[in-house]
Design an enzyme around this catalytic site. Structure first.
Site, short mmCIF file in Angstrom:
data_model
loop_
_atom_site.label_atom_id
_atom_site.label_comp_id
_atom_site.label_asym_id
_atom_site.label_seq_id
_atom_site.Cartn_x
_atom_site.Cartn_y
_atom_site.Cartn_z
N ASP A 7 0.87 -1.17 0.00
CA ASP A 7 0.00 0.00 0.00
C ASP A 7 0.91 1.22 0.00
O ASP A 7 2.14 1.11 -0.19
CB ASP A 7 -0.99 -0.05 1.18
CG ASP A 7 -0.32 0.15 2.54
OD1 ASP A 7 0.93 0.25 2.59
OD2 ASP A 7 -1.05 0.21 3.54
N CYS A 64 3.35 -3.10 3.99
CA CYS A 64 2.48 -1.97 4.34
C CYS A 64 3.20 -1.21 5.45
O CYS A 64 4.40 -1.38 5.64
CB CYS A 64 1.07 -2.41 4.70
SG CYS A 64 0.89 -3.44 6.18
N THR A 66 3.08 -1.28 8.83
CA THR A 66 3.63 -2.17 9.87
C THR A 66 3.83 -3.60 9.38
O THR A 66 4.53 -4.38 10.03
CB THR A 66 2.67 -2.25 11.07
OG1 THR A 66 1.41 -2.75 10.58
CG2 THR A 66 2.48 -0.89 11.72
N HIS A 97 11.96 -22.88 9.02
CA HIS A 97 11.00 -23.62 9.85
C HIS A 97 9.57 -23.57 9.32
O HIS A 97 8.84 -24.56 9.45
CB HIS A 97 11.00 -23.07 11.28
CG HIS A 97 12.23 -23.45 12.06
ND1 HIS A 97 12.33 -23.30 13.42
CD2 HIS A 97 13.42 -23.97 11.65
CE1 HIS A 97 13.52 -23.71 13.84
NE2 HIS A 97 14.21 -24.12 12.78
N HIS A 132 9.29 -29.97 10.99
CA HIS A 132 8.53 -28.77 10.61
C HIS A 132 7.42 -29.12 9.62
O HIS A 132 6.37 -28.49 9.61
CB HIS A 132 9.45 -27.71 10.02
CG HIS A 132 10.59 -27.37 10.93
ND1 HIS A 132 10.39 -26.79 12.16
CD2 HIS A 132 11.93 -27.59 10.82
CE1 HIS A 132 11.56 -26.63 12.76
NE2 HIS A 132 12.51 -27.12 11.97
C1 RB5 Z 1 -2.00 2.58 6.43
O1 RB5 Z 1 -2.05 3.82 7.05
C2 RB5 Z 1 -1.59 1.50 7.43
O2 RB5 Z 1 -2.65 1.23 8.28
C3 RB5 Z 1 -1.14 0.24 6.72
O3 RB5 Z 1 -0.06 0.57 5.89
C4 RB5 Z 1 -0.67 -0.90 7.58
O4 RB5 Z 1 0.25 -0.47 8.55
C5 RB5 Z 1 -1.72 -1.75 8.15
O5 RB5 Z 1 -1.48 -2.75 8.83
#
Ligand code: RB5
Length: 151
Positions: A7, A64, A66, A97, A132
């Site tokens: 994203d 993305c 996080t 694993h 595994h």
């Molecule tokens: C977008 O702002 C953010 O929520 C997305 O990139 C991600 O971190 C979601 O898990």
């Protein structure tokens, strides 16, 4: 074939990863996004995860902000083992694993050098199989049981 998606929160890191993959001579299909506009991560996780689930790609990378949202979505697809990793050890274990077929990274968590090292170690490590595999077989049976309980 390796497929990649992000994203807006993962776009810059994805671009850097694509440069690193190109320098390894790898063929990469980018399923978007390709600009800074705010988008919904499930749309891009779906594209990458369904390619893995349906067998049109062997492995994928999702980025993305996080990595959390991408991993939640990707792991809903049968046969997908998406691993959210934050360091090289996790990226290595994800392959050795868990035989992760999607590596998930956080663009707002990792710097480029670390992320590239993680991608390289995930690609270069080998799945160990053995004990595994018994665990991955259990996951496959769980997927089947959940699918059957819905019908
Ligand atoms: C977008 O702002 C953010 O929520 C997305 O990139 C991600 O971190 C979601 O898990």
């Amino acid at each position: 074939m390796l497929v990649i998606g992000s994203d807006h929160g993962g776009l810059e890191l994805k671009k850097a990863i694509k440069v690193a993959l190109a320098s390894r001579g790898m063929d990469v299909d980018d399923y978007g996004t390709d600009n800074d506009n705010s988008v919904d991560y499930p749309d891009f996780a779906e594209k990458v995860a369904s390619a893995i689930s349906q067998g049109s790609a062997e492995r994928g990378i999702l980025v993305c902000g996080t990595g959390i949202g991408m991993s939640i979505v990707a792991n809903k697809f049968p046969g997908v083992r998406a691993a959210l990793a934050t360091d090289e050890f996790m990226a290595q274990m994800a392959k050795e694993h868990n035989n992760a077929n999607i590596l998930v990274l956080g663009g707002r968590v990792l710097n480029v050098d670390m992320a590239v090292r993680m991608v390289n170690v995930w690609l270069d490590s080998a799945y160990e199989g053995g004990r595994h595999q018994l665990r991955l077989d259990k996951i496959a049976r769980l997927e089947e049981a959940v699918r059957n309980s819905k019908t």
